[in-house]
Design an enzyme around this catalytic site. Sequence first.
Site, PDB file in Angstrom:
ATOM      1  N   ARG A   1       4.220   6.356  -1.650  1.00 36.12           N
ATOM      2  CA  ARG A   1       2.511   7.965  -0.844  1.00 36.12           C
ATOM      3  C   ARG A   1       3.875   8.873   0.100  1.00 36.12           C
ATOM      4  O   ARG A   1       4.272   8.576   0.490  1.00 36.12           O
ATOM      5  CB  ARG A   1       1.288   6.862   0.047  1.00 36.12           C
ATOM      6  CG  ARG A   1       1.081   5.916  -1.448  1.00 36.12           C
ATOM      7  CD  ARG A   1      -0.257   5.806  -0.578  1.00 36.12           C
ATOM      8  NE  ARG A   1      -1.430   4.926  -1.786  1.00 36.12           N
ATOM      9  CZ  ARG A   1      -2.299   3.670  -1.422  1.00 36.12           C
ATOM     10  NH1 ARG A   1      -2.659   4.165  -0.592  1.00 36.12           N
ATOM     11  NH2 ARG A   1      -2.458   2.914  -2.858  1.00 36.12           N
TER      12      ARG A   1
ATOM     13  N   ARG B   1       0.297  -4.541   6.128  1.00 36.77           N
ATOM     14  CA  ARG B   1      -1.035  -4.253   6.713  1.00 36.77           C
ATOM     15  C   ARG B   1      -0.894  -5.878   7.854  1.00 36.77           C
ATOM     16  O   ARG B   1      -0.999  -6.483   8.352  1.00 36.77           O
ATOM     17  CB  ARG B   1      -2.246  -3.534   6.952  1.00 36.77           C
ATOM     18  CG  ARG B   1      -1.290  -1.949   6.891  1.00 36.77           C
ATOM     19  CD  ARG B   1      -2.708  -0.869   6.355  1.00 36.77           C
ATOM     20  NE  ARG B   1      -2.612   0.048   6.005  1.00 36.77           N
ATOM     21  CZ  ARG B   1      -3.248   1.590   5.800  1.00 36.77           C
ATOM     22  NH1 ARG B   1      -3.936   1.038   6.011  1.00 36.77           N
ATOM     23  NH2 ARG B   1      -3.267   2.361   6.259  1.00 36.77           N
TER      24      ARG B   1
END
Length: 429
Positions: free
Chosen positions: A267, A396
Amino acid sequence: MLDIRALRQDGEAIKTALSKRGYTLDLDAFASLDAKRKQADIRSQELQADRKKASKQVGELIKSGMAVEEAKAQVADTLQTIDAELDREVASAKAIQEDIREFLMGIPNVPQDAVPAGNDEDDNVEVRQWGTPKVLPFEPKDHVDVGEALDGGLDFERAAKLSGARFSVMSGGLARMHRALIDFMLDMHSDEHGYQEVYVPFLVGPEALRGTGQLPKFAEDLFKMEGERELYLIPTAEVPVTNLAADEILEADTMPRRYTCHTPCFRSEAGSHGRDTRGMIRQHQFEKVELVQMVRPEESDAALEALTGHAEAVLQKLDLPYRVVILCGGDLGFSSSKTYDIEVWLPSQQCYREISSCSNFQDYQSRRMQARWRNPETGKPELVHTLNGSALAVGRTLVAILENYQNEDGSVTVPEALRPYMRGLERLK
RNA sequence: GGAGGGGUGGCAGAGUGGCCGAAUGCACCGGUCUUGAAAACCGGCGACGGGAGACCGUCCGUGGGUUCAAAUCCCACCCCCUCCGCCA
């Protein structure tokens, strides 16, 4: 993409529903486009029908014995009149069709009734909590400090040397834990939750991205390849996996389709300068295990609940405290009708941070990509409903483990569920 | 990279200029028969858009072209297959 018939019939209701997400639907613009389209359509179809009739007549005359040239002469005048107008009408009908398509492609999905009103993430509504936020008997360090202190751990400086900001290098036990997490998640979804593991391309063409909704509006979020072919790095496995069903008609007995897939995700983070610049929360490249489902329309609500539960199960097995929130209209993704975010507890920030996003797209994506199934009750092809969710974002998850499982001496305990995937290793030092 | 073959309905597969939105088979749906099912037989059965409807239009990989008329002829591109070469 919304159903154009629904827009004609229930324009006002759709407009009201869309206002919940802060989108103003221009119904007048739509009505005038649609009227223009209809006019151009009808006129060009009349002309085409006339033309076709005249051509057929030539064939019939020839068959009944008339000379070819003579038969052609009979209709020459008619054809000339038609041709003068036809090209223009067909071209304008086509152009307007394209305008309408672009207009429709730019409208986000309609939020479900259950979606709360609100402008941004502060208005999201907590649905449930699991586990108790850990209270560590010492001042918790954040994942960067924990990771960098490990023997062969996180290394952002070398990553920057290679690729600039928002990349990371991991090594040693941490790199292994990162890999173990992927294995752990994939096995769980395949063995316990009924998903089929798939492997897919990490580069896709523009049509796939239009299908799931990243294009045409969000091109700036994507990495585009140089070269003669138009290819993009995938921002999520959602794109290639959901598009497996594009232009296909699924047999009812092969549904629901449930896929799990691990891919890297890329991204540009064009719109998030300055946000989460520290650590590996927001990277240009990260790994994710994704869940994707294609289901019958009446099953999609229940499927979203189940899918969210599958993502939660990963956190439960890792014993990481989390909460589930339902996104408000203003925070809802472009293609989604309803989204649950799962947020994991981060001791260093003393708050919950997003680790998964689970969405029901209903027929919004399937209409764009023409993903259908054959409904045995009607015998007709009908649009499927698509869903997906992260289960989980691997980077994460690693962050959450580093923070929640850190010890005062700087070591990190390996979560029990992960040890079989790490040859029994109990601690990172 | 070189040579050849091919892309047609859910699937298989015929169709080389008008009678083709398209044979046939399979699958599917309805019916007859049967206690029930299977088999057999009869009928139906592509998608999309417009229209209240009768109907009309578009679609035979994609885009152009030739022609009064294109699944069919011509050009370009994409994809697939076979053989050869190269290669992780």
